[in-house]
Design an enzyme around this catalytic site. Structure first.
Site, PDB file in Angstrom:
ATOM      1  N   ASP A 486       0.926  -1.029  -0.031  1.00  0.00           N
ATOM      2  CA  ASP A 486       0.069  -0.102  -0.254  1.00  0.00           C
ATOM      3  C   ASP A 486       0.655   1.268   0.060  1.00  0.00           C
ATOM      4  OD1 ASP A 486      -2.593  -0.741   0.176  1.00  0.00           O
ATOM      5  OD2 ASP A 486      -2.717  -0.896   2.114  1.00  0.00           O
TER       6      ASP A 486
HETATM    7  C1  BGC Z   1      -2.813  -3.902   4.477  1.00  0.00           C
HETATM    8  C2  BGC Z   1      -2.500  -4.478   3.377  1.00  0.00           C
HETATM    9  C3  BGC Z   1      -1.321  -4.096   2.668  1.00  0.00           C
HETATM   10  C4  BGC Z   1      -0.020  -4.136   3.586  1.00  0.00           C
HETATM   11  C5  BGC Z   1       1.015  -3.708   2.944  1.00  0.00           C
HETATM   12  C6  BGC Z   1      -1.467  -3.849   5.338  1.00  0.00           C
HETATM   13  O1  BGC Z   1      -1.702  -2.955   6.683  1.00  0.00           O
HETATM   14  O2  BGC Z   1      -3.974  -4.234   5.240  1.00  0.00           O
HETATM   15  O3  BGC Z   1      -3.712  -4.489   2.222  1.00  0.00           O
HETATM   16  O4  BGC Z   1      -1.222  -4.951   1.640  1.00  0.00           O
HETATM   17  O5  BGC Z   1      -0.433  -3.532   4.657  1.00  0.00           O
HETATM   18  O6  BGC Z   1       1.270  -2.533   2.859  1.00  0.00           O
END
Ligand code: BGC
Length: 812
Positions: A486
């Site tokens: 993200d």
């Molecule tokens: C989110 C995921 C994401 C991951 C890496 C998590 O906090 O829930 O959707 O893939 O972070 O960024």
């Protein structure tokens, strides 16, 4: 250095036993399985909600409080001049004995002081909208004890977000009713709400309080509420301000005598035209009925036995016996339990997630599915339909949706280009477990709009097509807002600290930002999709997609290989990310995981080199970091990832979620020793043994992130409980290490083990069959030589499915 210990596993009871209340961080558990949920810490802190932690918060909780974890369900016991709590907090009176047992959907906290034992069992009975708190008081002294008992709960004014901010309104709206031993919370019931809550005890009371300041005193604290310290309830009736519920009971106990009290925190919904029994008086019929179901110790014990039986069943579906307790307890108990909790809560409510922020994630929920599909297939089925219903007609998807409404979340919208692939991942897992192909014919809408329904299969197809239609200059997938990471926001370009990296406007015109992680994910899920099409006889579609998969493999080999590892991405301008050419973050874990799982370039040695590079550059004592070296400064073309200090979160933290991707890559490559050593590093039971103080968070579950080697304090855990790590750890150990893989026509046996592995047995319920599978590794890391099913040899590695009980012997 020898680390202090705060507890230990009790495998026989499937409990973690905390023996010192001053854990390095609150160690919590979850109560509730379907509608009514609670979080409870080892000192009874936490809160309850109905279905949605934001919109139906029942009791109040203050995150990031001082001291930590203040507020919860508290019992104050006044014995002469001594006031104490069974869970030590909030009074913090030193106890003669303290123990908290976190079990499967229940918690039992026991304290002893001056010859009195107080033990509280907390749980949410199946199918009931309430939390039971069964308090047992026992006089272990030789004198008669006269105790004053005060209970305590603080009501949240339903919406957890406005409850924390809209004080000009909140301080005037609070309303309660008191009837015998029940305190009702009915704020906003007079207008649009048709729900209320109550706090009841199954004994006569000698007083009560419902107004916080009257009970606590404006200048006192939870640790020394005035009413309790003086041993005198005020019988206060809240009008506005902050409503609470406290019962006052005088208890006399002869030596050796014990008494049970059943406290119930309940939630009720009424029909619109049945809201009131008299003007302004709430209709309590349903509350009375619920109370009547749980008003004796016997009824409560029966409800508790039902809950325990549910867990017996859930944990009977996959059981391993390896002789290694640390592995067995994680596989048989805690990993499966964490998967179920993560399913129930997605990422909404933990001690790191406030319950007001996120709804359910599209990608998160699909990944969580592999953690629980074997236990509750019908709910997995519904979850897939709910998720797919938030997809857009072009195959893109809402990144999140709200559990109460099941609607996509407009604040965050869509555009995360990995999201569509996960729908295939989740659906394939469901069909392989259940054999239920009919799910593919379900009519599922787009964006929840009636009239837009197409089959679920069609949703899968447009998911694949979404990737193919969004390729960049190297014929690799465009990343969009971000992929799984993200925080890799390659089209974001933010200099404004007031805007969110996640929601800010992206520059998409002219972008060349491509993701190797999505490329690998596309190949893995693409192969699954092709196999599914073949299974369905859709051969043209299978051929069409196989071509796209092959093209992607070629694109990765040509443009995604850096010499020793796979690149991570191309940025907006088409420059390499995760390359030896970069100054920092030369290598990233995600593309190594997905491209090795996809076996891209295995024949040219790429897979082996990539896995070796993970060991060389990413691995440390506590697991593999996400990237290396960490970013030391903010790079505005990269977004949030470089906003974190070195070693934390997505900037070179050990993001446990993605370690299993490399471990699976190792397993597919047949490198069992390496797979195991990576796995054991992040396996909670191994961490528990070594690092209770350093690790800080709960030693019985995985956390999202452990500080990486570049961090100030490597090994410190954060964001425990609700993480995709749970499902990935489960998927890794159950299917790839122990090697029991559900498949369309049976169970595929394909373990990948360290050379030192001994014989082990897996009991696996699968559809209407039950298999007892014994594996004889004989020192091999990989490769099944022969299998017998009920004594007869099997061709290949798939045990064909047939109902009934079977014995399987596997020689490697
Ligand atoms: C989110 C995921 C994401 C991951 C890496 C998590 O906090 O829930 O959707 O893939 O972070 O960024």
């Amino acid at each position: 250095m020898e680390q202090k210990r705060y507890g230990h596993f009790d495998d026989q009871h499937r409990e973690y036993v905390i023996t010192d209340p001053q854990t390095p961080w609150p160690w919590i558990n979850y109560l509730g399985n379907e509608d009514f949920f609670s979080l409870i810490s080892n000192t009874a802190g936490g809160y309850s909600f109905y279905k949605d932690a934001k919109f139906r918060r029942i009791t109040r909780y203050r995150y990031n409080n001082v001291p930590m974890d203040n507020g919860g369900r508290y019992f104050y016991i006044k014995d002469g001049d001594t006031v104490w709590n069974p869970g030590w907090k909030p009074c913090k009176t030193p106890l003669d004995f303290y123990e908290c047992r976190h079990g499967m959907s229940y918690t039992r906290i026991t304290g002893k002081k001056n010859g009195v034992e107080a033990s509280v069992l907390f749980f949410v009975p199946l199918k009931k909208w309430c939390e039971v708190q069964k308090l047992t008081l026992k006089n272990e002294s030789s004198e008669t004890k006269s105790l004053k008992l005060f209970s305590f709960e603080e009501w949240c004014l339903w919406n957890a977000a406005t409850d924390m901010e809209n004080f000009q309104r909140n301080f005037s709206t609070g309303e309660v009713e008191i009837e015998n031993s029940t305190i009702y919370h009915k704020t906003e019931y007079r207008e649009r709400r048709n729900h209320y809550a109550f706090y009841h005890v199954n004994a006569p009371i000698q007083g009560f309080d419902t107004d916080r300041e009257t009970f606590v005193g404006l200048y006192n604290e939870f640790a020394d509420p005035q009413a309790v310290m003086e041993g005198k309830p005020r019988n206060s009736h809240a009008h506005g301000w902050s409503p609470i519920a406290s019962h006052y009971i005088e208890v006399t106990l002869k030596p050796g005598e014990s008494k049970d009290f059943v406290f119930l925190l309940g939630y009720i919904e009424n029909e619109q035209d049945e809201k009131f029994e008299a003007p302004q008086v709430i209709n309590k019929k349903k509350a009375h009925a619920l109370i009547a179901e749980l008003d004796t110790t016997e009824k409560v014990d029966k409800a508790f036995a039902e809950l325990c039986a549910l867990w017996d069943n859930l944990l009977n579906i996959y059981k391993v016996k390896t002789g290694n307790d640390k592995l067995d307890r994680m596989v048989n108990i805690w990993n499966q339990y964490q998967c179920m909790v993560t399913f129930n809560f997605s990422r909404s409510a933990s001690f790191f997630e406030s319950g007001v922020g996120r709804g359910m994630g599209f990608r998160d929920s699909n990944q969580d599915l592999v953690g629980f599909v074997h236990q509750i297939p019908p709910r997995a089925r519904q979850r897939i339909i709910d998720i797919a219903s938030t997809q857009f007609p072009d195959g893109g998807c809402y990144h999140q949706y709200q559990p109460l409404t099941k609607r996509g979340n407009n604040d965050i919208g869509g555009g995360f280009n990995d999201d569509p692939c996960w729908l295939i991942f989740g659906t394939v897992a469901y069909i392989k477990e259940t054999g239920d192909f009919s799910i593919l014919d379900e009519m599922v809408p787009f964006d929840n709009q009636p009239g837009t329904e197409v089959t679920l299969f069609e949703h899968l197809k447009i998911s694949m097509d979404h990737v193919i239609k969004n390729l960049g200059p190297h014929m690799l997938p465009l990343i969009g807002r971000a992929d799984w990471n993200d925080c890799l926001n390659l089209n974001c370009f933010s200099w404004d600290p007031n805007e969110s990296f996640q929601t800010t406007e992206n520059v998409s015109e002219g972008t060349k930002a491509e993701s190797l992680m999505i490329a690998g994910l596309f190949v893995v899920t693409g192969k699954d999709y092709v196999a599914l099409c073949q299974k369905l006889g859709k051969n043209d579609e299978a051929a069409r997609m196989q071509k796209a998969v092959d093209a992607m493999i070629e694109a990765v080999k040509k443009h995604g290989w850096d010499g020793e590892w796979y690149l991570r991405a191309y940025d907006f301008y088409g420059r390499k990310i995760g390359s030896n050419e970069n100054d920092e973050a030369k290598i990233f874990i995600e593309s190594q995981g997905w491209c090795t799982m996809a076996e891209i370039g295995a024949e040219d040695g790429m897979v082996a080199k990539s896995l070796d590079s993970c060991k060389k550059y990413l691995e440390c004592e506590h697991g593999m970091v996400l990237n290396n070296p960490a970013f030391s400064k903010y790079i505005y073309e990269y977004g949030e990832i470089s906003s974190y200090p070195e070693g934390y979160k997505e900037n070179a933290g050990i993001f446990c979620h993605n370690n299993p991707w490399v471990i699976i890559g190792e397993c597919i490559a047949g490198r069992g020793n390496d797979a195991w050593s990576h796995y054991a590093k992040i396996l909670p039971s191994y961490v528990e043994e070594k690092y209770q103080t350093l690790h800080k968070v709960e030693p019985y579950v995985n956390c999202q992130m452990v500080a990486g080697k570049d961090a100030f304090r490597p090994g410190e855990g954060k964001n425990s409980w609700l993480t995709g790590t749970a499902a990935w750890m489960w998927y890794t150990v159950s299917e790839f290490i122990l090697g029991i893989k559900p498949d369309y026509d049976g169970i595929r046996i394909d373990p990948c083990l360290p050379e030192t592995a001994n014989d082990y047995t897996v009991q696996r319920k699968f559809r209407d069959a039950e298999y007892e599978i014994t594996i004889h590794p004989n020192g091999a890391q990989k490769g099944v030589k022969s299998i017998t099913l009920d004594g007869k040899p099997v061709d290949g590695t798939v045990i064909p499915y047939s109902a009934g009980k079977h014995t399987v012997e596997v020689t490697m």
